[in-house]
Design a protein around this motif. Structure first.
Motif, mmCIF file in Angstrom:
data_model
loop_
_atom_site.group_PDB
_atom_site.id
_atom_site.type_symbol
_atom_site.label_atom_id
_atom_site.label_comp_id
_atom_site.label_asym_id
_atom_site.label_seq_id
_atom_site.Cartn_x
_atom_site.Cartn_y
_atom_site.Cartn_z
ATOM 1 N N LEU A 12 37.921 50.142 37.537
ATOM 2 C CA LEU A 12 37.290 49.238 38.494
ATOM 3 C C LEU A 12 35.972 48.704 37.939
ATOM 4 O O LEU A 12 35.683 47.510 38.056
ATOM 5 C CB LEU A 12 37.051 49.965 39.820
ATOM 6 C CG LEU A 12 36.212 49.204 40.852
ATOM 7 C CD1 LEU A 12 36.921 47.920 41.274
ATOM 8 C CD2 LEU A 12 35.938 50.093 42.067
ATOM 9 N N SER A 13 35.181 49.580 37.345
ATOM 10 C CA SER A 13 33.874 49.161 36.812
ATOM 11 C C SER A 13 34.045 48.080 35.750
ATOM 12 O O SER A 13 33.350 47.046 35.775
ATOM 13 C CB SER A 13 33.141 50.367 36.227
ATOM 14 O OG SER A 13 32.898 51.349 37.222
ATOM 15 N N GLU A 14 34.963 48.292 34.821
ATOM 16 C CA GLU A 14 35.172 47.329 33.751
ATOM 17 C C GLU A 14 35.698 45.998 34.294
ATOM 18 O O GLU A 14 35.219 44.923 33.916
ATOM 19 C CB GLU A 14 36.157 47.898 32.728
ATOM 20 C CG GLU A 14 35.625 49.105 31.966
ATOM 21 C CD GLU A 14 36.665 49.702 31.033
ATOM 22 O OE1 GLU A 14 37.755 49.091 30.896
ATOM 23 O OE2 GLU A 14 36.392 50.765 30.451
ATOM 24 N N SER A 15 36.678 46.079 35.180
ATOM 25 C CA SER A 15 37.267 44.844 35.709
ATOM 26 C C SER A 15 36.303 44.119 36.645
ATOM 27 O O SER A 15 36.316 42.880 36.721
ATOM 28 C CB SER A 15 38.581 45.157 36.440
ATOM 29 O OG SER A 15 38.374 46.077 37.501
ATOM 30 N N PHE A 16 35.436 44.853 37.339
ATOM 31 C CA PHE A 16 34.459 44.224 38.225
ATOM 32 C C PHE A 16 33.430 43.438 37.414
ATOM 33 O O PHE A 16 33.036 42.330 37.787
ATOM 34 C CB PHE A 16 33.766 45.280 39.080
ATOM 35 C CG PHE A 16 32.792 44.722 40.081
ATOM 36 C CD1 PHE A 16 33.235 44.117 41.243
ATOM 37 C CD2 PHE A 16 31.421 44.790 39.854
ATOM 38 C CE1 PHE A 16 32.337 43.583 42.174
ATOM 39 C CE2 PHE A 16 30.522 44.272 40.764
ATOM 40 C CZ PHE A 16 30.979 43.670 41.929
ATOM 41 N N VAL A 17 32.987 44.012 36.298
ATOM 42 C CA VAL A 17 32.046 43.316 35.415
ATOM 43 C C VAL A 17 32.687 42.034 34.882
ATOM 44 O O VAL A 17 32.053 40.963 34.861
ATOM 45 C CB VAL A 17 31.610 44.240 34.251
ATOM 46 C CG1 VAL A 17 30.842 43.436 33.194
ATOM 47 C CG2 VAL A 17 30.752 45.380 34.770
ATOM 48 N N ASP A 18 33.940 42.116 34.456
ATOM 49 C CA ASP A 18 34.635 40.936 33.935
ATOM 50 C C ASP A 18 34.802 39.876 35.017
ATOM 51 O O ASP A 18 34.653 38.674 34.755
ATOM 52 C CB ASP A 18 36.005 41.337 33.384
ATOM 53 C CG ASP A 18 35.890 42.188 32.122
ATOM 54 O OD1 ASP A 18 34.824 42.166 31.483
ATOM 55 O OD2 ASP A 18 36.866 42.908 31.803
ATOM 56 N N GLY A 41 32.899 34.035 36.752
ATOM 57 C CA GLY A 41 32.470 32.948 37.622
ATOM 58 C C GLY A 41 33.577 32.366 38.470
ATOM 59 O O GLY A 41 33.376 31.354 39.157
ATOM 60 N N ASP A 42 34.743 32.990 38.462
ATOM 61 C CA ASP A 42 35.886 32.496 39.238
ATOM 62 C C ASP A 42 35.951 33.170 40.599
ATOM 63 O O ASP A 42 35.434 34.275 40.791
ATOM 64 C CB ASP A 42 37.193 32.765 38.491
ATOM 65 C CG ASP A 42 37.289 31.960 37.207
ATOM 66 O OD1 ASP A 42 36.685 30.871 37.148
ATOM 67 O OD2 ASP A 42 37.956 32.434 36.265
ATOM 68 N N PRO A 81 43.045 39.436 36.096
ATOM 69 C CA PRO A 81 44.285 40.234 36.104
ATOM 70 C C PRO A 81 44.035 41.728 36.201
ATOM 71 O O PRO A 81 44.759 42.429 36.915
ATOM 72 C CB PRO A 81 44.943 39.858 34.770
ATOM 73 C CG PRO A 81 44.445 38.476 34.481
ATOM 74 C CD PRO A 81 43.034 38.456 34.990
ATOM 75 N N ASP A 82 43.022 42.230 35.498
ATOM 76 C CA ASP A 82 42.741 43.667 35.543
ATOM 77 C C ASP A 82 42.261 44.097 36.929
ATOM 78 O O ASP A 82 42.681 45.138 37.447
ATOM 79 C CB ASP A 82 41.681 44.032 34.495
ATOM 80 C CG ASP A 82 42.232 43.983 33.080
ATOM 81 O OD1 ASP A 82 43.470 44.044 32.930
ATOM 82 O OD2 ASP A 82 41.430 43.883 32.132
ATOM 83 N N LEU A 83 41.393 43.294 37.528
ATOM 84 C CA LEU A 83 40.909 43.636 38.870
ATOM 85 C C LEU A 83 42.032 43.494 39.887
ATOM 86 O O LEU A 83 42.137 44.305 40.823
ATOM 87 C CB LEU A 83 39.732 42.747 39.250
ATOM 88 C CG LEU A 83 39.077 43.037 40.613
ATOM 89 C CD1 LEU A 83 38.599 44.481 40.679
ATOM 90 C CD2 LEU A 83 37.928 42.077 40.885
ATOM 91 N N GLU A 84 42.878 42.506 39.727
ATOM 92 C CA GLU A 84 44.024 42.331 40.617
ATOM 93 C C GLU A 84 44.932 43.552 40.591
ATOM 94 O O GLU A 84 45.452 43.990 41.625
ATOM 95 C CB GLU A 84 44.807 41.082 40.210
ATOM 96 C CG GLU A 84 46.015 40.779 41.087
ATOM 97 C CD GLU A 84 45.629 40.337 42.478
ATOM 98 O OE1 GLU A 84 46.333 40.728 43.434
ATOM 99 O OE2 GLU A 84 44.617 39.628 42.616
#
Length: 268
Positions: free
Chosen positions: A39-45, A50-51, A56-59
């Motif tokens: 979650l931490s990595e995908s949240f940063v991405d 800016g979208d 995809p990772d957070l999804e």
């Protein structure tokens, strides 16, 4: 049969959601630490992109969390139905237990109290997991390591706090991610406000019915009067508490940004 089913559902509620959610969402996370790291990595991405749409990772993480709560909600609702049925049978047996010794009546009453308490916990679990299933992103944010954040995550969280502190009066355009988080956080609390209102209405109805049964029962039947008086008081007290919960969540639904900022500051 009901006792055996309840005993089986309790560990199922704890251990089954992870594997079942993984099978339904196409992937899982071995433990809470792996989930938090992903979650931490995908949240940063997601923040950096800016979208408005999830990366995809957070999804994938959000989809897993949605199914996780759906499974828990179904198990908790089943457990609630089992415990409610069992509780009704126990209290009816207690009211008809005139031929039993005092020890037998005490055992029935004790079992009824335990089952009633477990049913209330199950009800709370149903409400919380429905909330998590309908707004999984907001529910998932609690897995972010707010106090132990470092590196890019710490920088991202600082930026989120700054943007939320200015929301909605920032001079420049509000980041899409902030709009998504505020909207989802409002939905998260709206779900609980609706659920708590419905539960409060049921509890008020139960209290009214209990007090009516209490009033209709003759003074000589002290056991029946005691049971209905207890249920009347319990339902009234619980309904008052749930109404407070509904009001607090309704307030947050109307103005979610300050509460979301408090959450990101670790004070919510």
């Amino acid at each position: 049969m009901l006792v055996a089913l309840a005993v089986a559902l309790v560990p199922a509620f704890i251990f089954a959601p992870g594997p079942l959610a993984a099978s339904m969402s196409g992937g899982g996370f071995g433990d809470q630490r792996i989930l938090s790291d992903s979650l931490s990595e995908s949240f940063v991405d997601y923040w950096s992109s800016g979208d408005r749409d999830f990366s995809p990772d957070l999804e994938r993480v959000v989809d897993y969390w949605l199914h996780y709560h759906v499974v828990k909600a179904v198990i908790a609702a089943t457990l609630l139905a089992v415990l409610t049925t069992l509780g009704v049978l126990l209290w009816r047996a207690f009211l008809r237990a005139g031929e039993f010794a005092a020890g037998g009546r005490t055992a029935l009453a004790s079992a009824g109290v335990v089952v009633t308490a477990l049913a209330l916990f199950s009800l709370a679990a149903v409400m919380a997991n429905i909330q998590g299933a309908i707004a999984p992103f907001s529910s998932l944010l609690s897995m972010l390591p707010m106090y132990a954040a470092h590196g890019e995550l710490a920088d991202t969280l600082d930026q989120v706090r700054q943007r939320l502190a200015d929301y909605p009066n920032s001079g420049d355009r509000t980041p899409p991610a902030i709009e998504v988080m505020v909207s989802d956080f409002s939905r998260y609390h709206a779900v609980m406000a609706v659920a708590a209102t419905m539960v409060a209405a049921v509890l008020v109805g139960m209290s009214v019915v209990s007090w009516k049964r209490f009033a209709r029962t003759g003074a000589s039947d002290r056991r029946t009067r005691r049971v209905f008086r207890s249920f009347g008081l319990l339902s009234a007290l619980l309904s008052s508490a749930v109404i407070v919960v509904a009001g607090a969540n309704l307030t947050t639904t109307a103005d979610p940004a300050p509460a979301l900022l408090a959450f990101f500051k670790g004070g919510w």
